[in-house]
Design an enzyme around this catalytic site. Structure first.
Site, mmCIF file in Angstrom:
data_model
loop_
_atom_site.group_PDB
_atom_site.id
_atom_site.type_symbol
_atom_site.label_atom_id
_atom_site.label_comp_id
_atom_site.label_asym_id
_atom_site.label_seq_id
_atom_site.Cartn_x
_atom_site.Cartn_y
_atom_site.Cartn_z
ATOM 1 N N SER A 169 -59.861 -12.819 91.891
ATOM 2 C CA SER A 169 -60.206 -14.082 93.111
ATOM 3 C C SER A 169 -60.040 -15.178 92.005
ATOM 4 C CB SER A 169 -61.538 -13.625 93.792
ATOM 5 O OG SER A 169 -62.307 -13.383 93.210
ATOM 6 N N THR A 176 -46.044 -37.087 133.408
ATOM 7 C CA THR A 176 -46.068 -35.799 133.244
ATOM 8 C C THR A 176 -44.822 -34.709 133.925
ATOM 9 O OG1 THR A 176 -45.859 -36.186 136.503
ATOM 10 C CG2 THR A 176 -47.950 -36.245 134.716
ATOM 11 N N HIS A 177 -44.938 -33.872 133.252
ATOM 12 C CA HIS A 177 -44.150 -33.371 132.922
ATOM 13 C C HIS A 177 -42.880 -33.989 131.809
ATOM 14 C CE1 HIS A 177 -44.748 -30.601 136.193
ATOM 15 N NE2 HIS A 177 -45.641 -31.732 136.854
ATOM 16 N N ASN A 224 -35.288 -40.032 108.666
ATOM 17 C CA ASN A 224 -36.109 -39.252 110.143
ATOM 18 C C ASN A 224 -37.804 -39.247 109.768
ATOM 19 O OD1 ASN A 224 -33.492 -37.924 110.296
ATOM 20 N ND2 ASN A 224 -33.681 -36.201 108.200
ATOM 21 N N GLU A 254 -43.356 -34.037 111.926
ATOM 22 C CA GLU A 254 -43.095 -32.490 112.323
ATOM 23 C C GLU A 254 -43.120 -31.708 111.429
ATOM 24 O OE1 GLU A 254 -37.948 -33.260 112.559
ATOM 25 O OE2 GLU A 254 -38.457 -34.883 110.637
ATOM 26 N N LYS A 302 -61.101 -16.498 101.309
ATOM 27 C CA LYS A 302 -61.680 -18.015 101.052
ATOM 28 C C LYS A 302 -60.085 -18.644 100.798
ATOM 29 C CE LYS A 302 -64.981 -16.516 97.568
ATOM 30 N NZ LYS A 302 -64.924 -15.283 98.797
ATOM 31 N N ASN A 351 -73.283 -10.860 96.152
ATOM 32 C CA ASN A 351 -72.920 -10.959 97.310
ATOM 33 C C ASN A 351 -73.933 -12.467 98.683
ATOM 34 O OD1 ASN A 351 -71.752 -9.576 97.156
ATOM 35 N ND2 ASN A 351 -73.555 -8.081 98.450
ATOM 36 N N SER A 360 -31.295 -38.663 104.716
ATOM 37 C CA SER A 360 -30.655 -37.171 104.921
ATOM 38 C C SER A 360 -30.159 -37.606 103.213
ATOM 39 C CB SER A 360 -30.045 -37.727 106.041
ATOM 40 O OG SER A 360 -28.676 -36.481 106.042
ATOM 41 N N LYS A 399 -29.345 -41.634 108.518
ATOM 42 C CA LYS A 399 -30.513 -41.063 108.708
ATOM 43 C C LYS A 399 -32.007 -41.911 108.794
ATOM 44 C CE LYS A 399 -30.575 -37.802 111.855
ATOM 45 N NZ LYS A 399 -30.630 -36.559 111.065
HETATM 46 N N1 ARG Z 1 -65.123 -12.365 94.123
HETATM 47 C C1 ARG Z 1 -66.248 -11.401 95.354
HETATM 48 C C2 ARG Z 1 -65.971 -12.374 96.740
HETATM 49 O O1 ARG Z 1 -65.430 -13.447 96.772
HETATM 50 C C3 ARG Z 1 -67.386 -12.202 95.429
HETATM 51 C C4 ARG Z 1 -69.026 -11.467 95.615
HETATM 52 C C5 ARG Z 1 -68.430 -9.366 95.094
HETATM 53 N N2 ARG Z 1 -69.652 -8.710 95.543
HETATM 54 C C6 ARG Z 1 -69.393 -7.304 95.186
HETATM 55 N N3 ARG Z 1 -70.153 -6.274 95.552
HETATM 56 N N4 ARG Z 1 -67.694 -7.511 94.539
HETATM 57 O O2 ARG Z 1 -65.979 -11.551 97.838
#
Ligand code: ARG
Length: 467
Positions: A23, A155-156, A285, A290, A325, A110, A277, A283
């Site tokens: 990650s 309205t509408h 825009n 949007e 995340k 964790n 444009s 134009k």
């Molecule tokens: N990168 C992990 C996450 O975002 C961190 C926690 C990982 N924990 C584990 N027991 N592998 O969830």
């Protein structure tokens, strides 16, 4: 150095597994929060006599060094160290030697990652509330400038009754007020410390969770260690609130797009907030509203994505939860991008008052008032409705508006009409007749602006207290 958890393994991890499970590509955005949490954790380990003070000082200095290097871009994160937590720890050990390995005493990734997310979102919620507050300020300035601007209310998407343009804008101020209040309320549930829950069950070390909470300025600590590491409600709540904010912005966007069309021509967005444009030279825009309208979809998607990730997940931590995340980061970036443009775009928007007035003069949005006039003369409302319906039909068939009719023409439909109706039908009269709390009469809207400024002052104070 090999994996921090390598002891139990006899083989190298397949490099595709490294890449798939890592990650670090996105959670490096949590570097600052991660180190902030570690500094509080290690300080507590020293205070509780779990680590000697000398080690604590070495680790703290090392963590600050790593943070400094991250800021300077001197650290190369590696997918084989999976995430920000292990990348920081690896670099800490490289910096200060094996003593760095003591940092993770009494802690798990964790409870660590959950803490990082709480710290991160706590900051963003304050920032975003501040941006919504800036947008409210722009809307209120425009409302003050348009206390005498009458525009058809719909309205509408059919012309219904004339209203002050200020009243229309203040509806959005109320909507964004609720958004701010939702974010401020969610802060209470974000500002809770998970650290100390360990992997899921707590820890054998005599830690002091409340001391960590105090250092990190959390109001409370999680009651239950399993809940602490597996709760992502605070992110779901944020994504829900964000979805509602985007929904509000998309409604305002839609109106800006419509109003700036040649057909409406009610407003003009400043050149600085529009684009051209590549083929049609004439134009201009309204790309910003949007795109805000369009980006609402990804924020809803992020909410649905995380709800689905969490559905049926057994307690406690599961790797699935790493999927919390990107959607959160993307939502924060999407909201910040939209809000930072919206406040100045609204402030610089030109309001075409005469065109709005022209629209009001050429419609039947005063029809309710003439029905109410007949009710004042004793006619039951249902009959008055019928009379005016016929009068409007007559006008449409003869290419006239109500104010164009002569008294003789009016009298064909009811003897109850008299000259007073020419005053009753004036747009100013129509608007000011709605003199109820929350209505569109000028005095009411002026009061509403004052009341919203009181609420906005409370927001400002909250923002100051939570910076
Ligand atoms: N990168 C992990 C996450 O975002 C961190 C926690 C990982 N924990 C584990 N027991 N592998 O969830």
């Amino acid at each position: 150095m090999s994996k921090l958890w390598g002891g139990r393994f006899t083989k190298q991890t397949n490099h595709l597994v490294d890449e798939y499970t890592a990650s670090i590509g996105f959670d490096q955005a949590l570097a600052e929060e991660d180190i902030q949490g570690s500094l509080a954790h290690v300080t507590m380990l020293g205070k509780c006599g779990i680590l000697p003070q000398e080690d604590v000082e070495t680790i703290k200095a090392g963590l600050n060094k790593v943070l400094d290097k991250i800021h300077k871009g001197e650290i190369e994160f590696s997918v084989s160290d999976e995430d920000i937590h292990m990348n920081v720890e690896k670099n800490l050990i490289a910096e200060i030697g094996p003593v760095g390995g003591k940092l993770h005493t009494g802690r798990s990734r964790n409870d660590q990652v959950a803490t990082d997310m709480h710290l991160y979102l706590r900051k963003r919620v304050v920032e975003l509330s501040g941006m919504l507050y800036e947008l409210q300020k722009s809307l209120v300035v425009q409302a003050r400038d348009n206390l005498d601007t009458i525009v058809p209310g719909y309205t509408h998407l059919q012309r219904a009754q004339p209203i002050l343009f200020a009243h229309h804008l203040m509806a959005y101020v109320s909507m964004f007020q609720r958004d701010i209040e939702r974010l401020m309320d969610s802060y209470k549930r974000i500002n809770v410390l998970p650290l100390g829950a360990g992997a899921l069950a707590g820890t054998t070390f005599p830690i002091d969770r409340h001391f960590v909470a105090e250092q990190l300025q959390f109001d409370r600590v999680y009651e239950n260690s399993l809940d602490a590491v597996s709760d992502r409600d605070f992110i779901l709540e944020f994504l829900s609130h964000a979805s509602i904010i985007m929904m509000h912005l998309s409604r305002l966007s839609e109106e800006l797009v419509l109003w700036s069309s040649t057909e409406f021509n009610f407003i003009e967005l400043d050149d600085a907030f529009c684009t051209g444009s590549s083929i049609m030279p004439q134009k201009k825009n309204p790309d910003v509203p949007e795109l805000v309208r369009g980006k609402t979809g990804r924020v809803y998607g992020n909410l649905m994505g995380l709800l689905t990730v969490l559905k049926s997940l057994p307690l406690a931590y599961n790797k699935d939860m790493q999927e919390d995340k990107e959607g959160m980061f993307d939502t924060v970036a999407t909201l910040e991008g939209a809000l930072q443009l919206f406040a100045p775009m609204i402030a610089s928007m030109k309001v075409n008052k005469s065109r709005m007035r022209e629209a009001v003069n050429k419609d039947f949005s005063n029809a309710t008032d003439i029905a109410d006039f007949l009710v004042g003369k004793g006619l039951p409302f249902r009959q008055a409705h019928e009379v005016i319906g016929k009068t409007v039909l007559y006008c449409i068939q003869n290419g006239k508006y109500l104010l164009d009719l002569t008294m003789d023409e009016f009298k064909q439909f009811s003897d109850l009409f008299d000259d007073a109706i020419y005053q009753v039908l004036q747009p100013e009269t129509v608007v000011n007749a709605r003199n109820v709390y929350g209505g569109t009469a000028t005095d009411q809207v002026a009061d509403a602006i004052k009341r919203s400024e009181v609420l906005m002052n409370m927001t400002e104070q909250w923002l100051e207290e939570h910076q």
